[in-house]
Design a protein around this motif. Sequence first.
Motif, PDB file in Angstrom:
ATOM      1  N   PHE A 159      57.551  38.753  38.147  1.00  0.00           N
ATOM      2  CA  PHE A 159      57.698  37.526  38.561  1.00  0.00           C
ATOM      3  C   PHE A 159      59.196  37.454  38.727  1.00  0.00           C
ATOM      4  O   PHE A 159      60.006  37.842  37.897  1.00  0.00           O
ATOM      5  CB  PHE A 159      57.289  36.611  37.339  1.00  0.00           C
ATOM      6  CG  PHE A 159      57.164  35.106  37.575  1.00  0.00           C
ATOM      7  CD1 PHE A 159      55.753  34.516  38.011  1.00  0.00           C
ATOM      8  CD2 PHE A 159      58.413  34.343  37.553  1.00  0.00           C
ATOM      9  CE1 PHE A 159      55.921  33.220  38.206  1.00  0.00           C
ATOM     10  CE2 PHE A 159      58.353  33.190  37.950  1.00  0.00           C
ATOM     11  CZ  PHE A 159      57.381  32.485  38.132  1.00  0.00           C
ATOM     12  N   VAL A 160      59.571  36.697  39.940  1.00  0.00           N
ATOM     13  CA  VAL A 160      60.994  36.502  40.351  1.00  0.00           C
ATOM     14  C   VAL A 160      61.130  34.870  40.349  1.00  0.00           C
ATOM     15  O   VAL A 160      60.563  34.195  41.036  1.00  0.00           O
ATOM     16  CB  VAL A 160      61.367  36.929  41.457  1.00  0.00           C
ATOM     17  CG1 VAL A 160      62.855  36.681  41.621  1.00  0.00           C
ATOM     18  CG2 VAL A 160      61.409  38.685  41.443  1.00  0.00           C
ATOM     19  N   LYS A 161      61.965  34.355  39.225  1.00  0.00           N
ATOM     20  CA  LYS A 161      62.111  33.043  39.221  1.00  0.00           C
ATOM     21  C   LYS A 161      63.701  32.776  39.985  1.00  0.00           C
ATOM     22  O   LYS A 161      64.553  33.108  39.302  1.00  0.00           O
ATOM     23  CB  LYS A 161      62.199  32.351  37.757  1.00  0.00           C
ATOM     24  CG  LYS A 161      62.579  30.840  37.875  1.00  0.00           C
ATOM     25  CD  LYS A 161      62.962  30.361  36.245  1.00  0.00           C
ATOM     26  CE  LYS A 161      63.032  29.003  36.200  1.00  0.00           C
ATOM     27  NZ  LYS A 161      63.312  28.481  34.915  1.00  0.00           N
ATOM     28  N   VAL A 162      63.516  31.822  40.824  1.00  0.00           N
ATOM     29  CA  VAL A 162      64.890  31.376  41.511  1.00  0.00           C
ATOM     30  C   VAL A 162      65.114  30.015  40.909  1.00  0.00           C
ATOM     31  O   VAL A 162      64.379  29.046  41.985  1.00  0.00           O
ATOM     32  CB  VAL A 162      64.798  31.813  43.048  1.00  0.00           C
ATOM     33  CG1 VAL A 162      66.101  31.181  43.733  1.00  0.00           C
ATOM     34  CG2 VAL A 162      64.419  33.181  43.277  1.00  0.00           C
ATOM     35  N   ASN A 196      56.374  49.390  41.448  1.00  0.00           N
ATOM     36  CA  ASN A 196      54.978  49.441  41.949  1.00  0.00           C
ATOM     37  C   ASN A 196      54.107  48.558  41.678  1.00  0.00           C
ATOM     38  O   ASN A 196      53.136  48.906  40.831  1.00  0.00           O
ATOM     39  CB  ASN A 196      54.562  50.975  41.778  1.00  0.00           C
ATOM     40  CG  ASN A 196      53.266  51.239  42.792  1.00  0.00           C
ATOM     41  OD1 ASN A 196      52.607  52.126  42.228  1.00  0.00           O
ATOM     42  ND2 ASN A 196      53.278  50.359  43.706  1.00  0.00           N
ATOM     43  N   PRO A 197      54.535  47.247  41.407  1.00  0.00           N
ATOM     44  CA  PRO A 197      53.760  46.125  40.998  1.00  0.00           C
ATOM     45  C   PRO A 197      52.575  46.088  42.145  1.00  0.00           C
ATOM     46  O   PRO A 197      52.473  46.038  43.247  1.00  0.00           O
ATOM     47  CB  PRO A 197      54.448  44.976  40.870  1.00  0.00           C
ATOM     48  CG  PRO A 197      55.583  45.223  42.200  1.00  0.00           C
ATOM     49  CD  PRO A 197      55.820  46.733  41.950  1.00  0.00           C
ATOM     50  N   ALA A 198      51.421  45.339  41.573  1.00  0.00           N
ATOM     51  CA  ALA A 198      50.183  44.994  42.491  1.00  0.00           C
ATOM     52  C   ALA A 198      50.708  43.579  43.070  1.00  0.00           C
ATOM     53  O   ALA A 198      50.109  43.483  44.182  1.00  0.00           O
ATOM     54  CB  ALA A 198      49.018  44.737  41.649  1.00  0.00           C
ATOM     55  N   ARG A 199      51.325  42.900  42.540  1.00  0.00           N
ATOM     56  CA  ARG A 199      51.690  41.643  42.882  1.00  0.00           C
ATOM     57  C   ARG A 199      53.250  41.306  42.603  1.00  0.00           C
ATOM     58  O   ARG A 199      53.535  41.411  41.411  1.00  0.00           O
ATOM     59  CB  ARG A 199      50.751  40.499  42.166  1.00  0.00           C
ATOM     60  CG  ARG A 199      50.904  39.145  42.552  1.00  0.00           C
ATOM     61  CD  ARG A 199      49.870  38.233  41.870  1.00  0.00           C
ATOM     62  NE  ARG A 199      49.803  36.841  42.486  1.00  0.00           N
ATOM     63  CZ  ARG A 199      48.892  36.606  43.338  1.00  0.00           C
ATOM     64  NH1 ARG A 199      47.772  37.207  43.637  1.00  0.00           N
ATOM     65  NH2 ARG A 199      48.810  35.279  43.676  1.00  0.00           N
ATOM     66  N   VAL A 200      53.720  40.732  43.197  1.00  0.00           N
ATOM     67  CA  VAL A 200      55.013  39.968  43.171  1.00  0.00           C
ATOM     68  C   VAL A 200      55.000  38.657  43.391  1.00  0.00           C
ATOM     69  O   VAL A 200      54.573  38.095  44.506  1.00  0.00           O
ATOM     70  CB  VAL A 200      56.111  40.428  44.206  1.00  0.00           C
ATOM     71  CG1 VAL A 200      57.627  39.572  44.086  1.00  0.00           C
ATOM     72  CG2 VAL A 200      56.233  41.981  44.042  1.00  0.00           C
ATOM     73  N   THR A 201      55.401  37.675  42.547  1.00  0.00           N
ATOM     74  CA  THR A 201      55.425  36.370  42.604  1.00  0.00           C
ATOM     75  C   THR A 201      56.803  35.513  42.470  1.00  0.00           C
ATOM     76  O   THR A 201      57.586  36.028  41.628  1.00  0.00           O
ATOM     77  CB  THR A 201      54.442  35.566  41.040  1.00  0.00           C
ATOM     78  OG1 THR A 201      53.189  36.027  41.252  1.00  0.00           O
ATOM     79  CG2 THR A 201      54.662  34.194  41.270  1.00  0.00           C
ATOM     80  N   ILE A 202      57.047  34.743  43.465  1.00  0.00           N
ATOM     81  CA  ILE A 202      58.058  34.313  43.401  1.00  0.00           C
ATOM     82  C   ILE A 202      58.061  32.601  43.016  1.00  0.00           C
ATOM     83  O   ILE A 202      57.051  31.880  43.462  1.00  0.00           O
ATOM     84  CB  ILE A 202      58.721  34.032  44.834  1.00  0.00           C
ATOM     85  CG1 ILE A 202      58.788  35.487  45.558  1.00  0.00           C
ATOM     86  CG2 ILE A 202      60.119  33.527  44.862  1.00  0.00           C
ATOM     87  CD1 ILE A 202      59.566  36.430  44.961  1.00  0.00           C
TER      88      ILE A 202
END
Length: 420
Positions: free
Chosen positions: A228-231, A345-351
């Motif tokens: 998870f990347v929070k901007v 190597n994530p299955a999902r990247v959430t922005i």
Amino acid sequence: MLLPHPLPLLPSLRLSAPALSGRIEAAVTLSTVARLVASGTAMSKADLVPAAGLARTTVSTAVDELLARGVLRLDGTRPTAGRGRPADRLALSPRGGHVLLADIGASGAHLAVVDLSQRVLGHTHVDVDVTDGPEVVLRTVESHLTGLLGQAPDDVPVRAVVIGLPGPVDGQLGVPVRPPIMPGWHAYPVTARLQQTYRCPAVLENDVNLRALGEARALPADQVPLLFVKVGTGIGGGLITREGVLHHGADGAAGDIGHVRVRGAPDDACVCGNVGCIEAVASAGAIARRLAVAHGSTGRGGAGDVSIADVRALVGRGDPVALGLVREAAGLIGELVATLVHFYNPARVTIGGSLTAASDELLAGVRSVVYQRALPLATRNLVLTNSVLGEYGGLAGAAVLGIERVLSADSIGVLTAGRS
């Protein structure tokens, strides 16, 4: 200021199921049974026997005690195989206890009270400024959390408090650790204060970690590992393992990506004392500062008069200067995410974060760079998308942490001791 706010409609969150136990310690047995029911892994005594790895009589005794103590409740019946009578369906009782949640950002906080069955009993959003220091902010948070308890049954005790803060924290000690945007918070005893106020365990976590956990538990189980990347005012990351739990690292610093420097970043000064950090050049706060300068130079206002809310509004209206700055930031963030995709190597990247609700420009820019820069093995099955929970992700993660803490072997003794 207390703002009226509708109750968040959170999806049902997956709670973790314990491994096969095979142990006969009372606390472990009670915790195992309660968590298997809470996670949906087992819904009857018959389901619990193979799921818990315990004898039928042991499971039956544990269920009966949890029912008697008000931790579990009967929730109708379910058909059984063959011609036997339907089995009693088990569920967590909403009267087992309340959990208080506080997801604090740089300029606001989502506060809520939930019961052990995940029902949201009260919720509000409060304006806070973390630069005011811990005394002011926590006094405000405590005041409104206590007010929310007035919307819940008053004969149900508070079992845990979970709080998220926008900076590095030591969860074991319950203190922030030199948070760059939170002057005066270093080593402040956050959990000790909340424990004293509410007379129950308190859990301190980084705000992005809470969002990562909430996101992962709202999605199917095959969407982990997750990054998870929070901007927002700054930039932060949260890592969820294949087992669906937070990865903290050795000292709790895992995911603190805001102070990583990426290729091509300008030498802008960062609040941490370094230059060129991704947070200093690509966060929503950085975009606001650059937009203020750009608009000032074109006669549309002086530098320093653009807020993050203004950035969202300008992006939503298609302002070309704002969109150009968001695209530049997305390129830098994409470089960092591409590196992390190879590393983790994530299955999902959430922005997630404030800008994602205004436009898909940020997501599109990050996607473009990641799929261009990362190799096929790391991206062929990768899902890169916006948050499914939006601003409520932190509350969801806090609810998961709080309920699982209450149902843990260390805490369930208190839960079952209060009623007969």
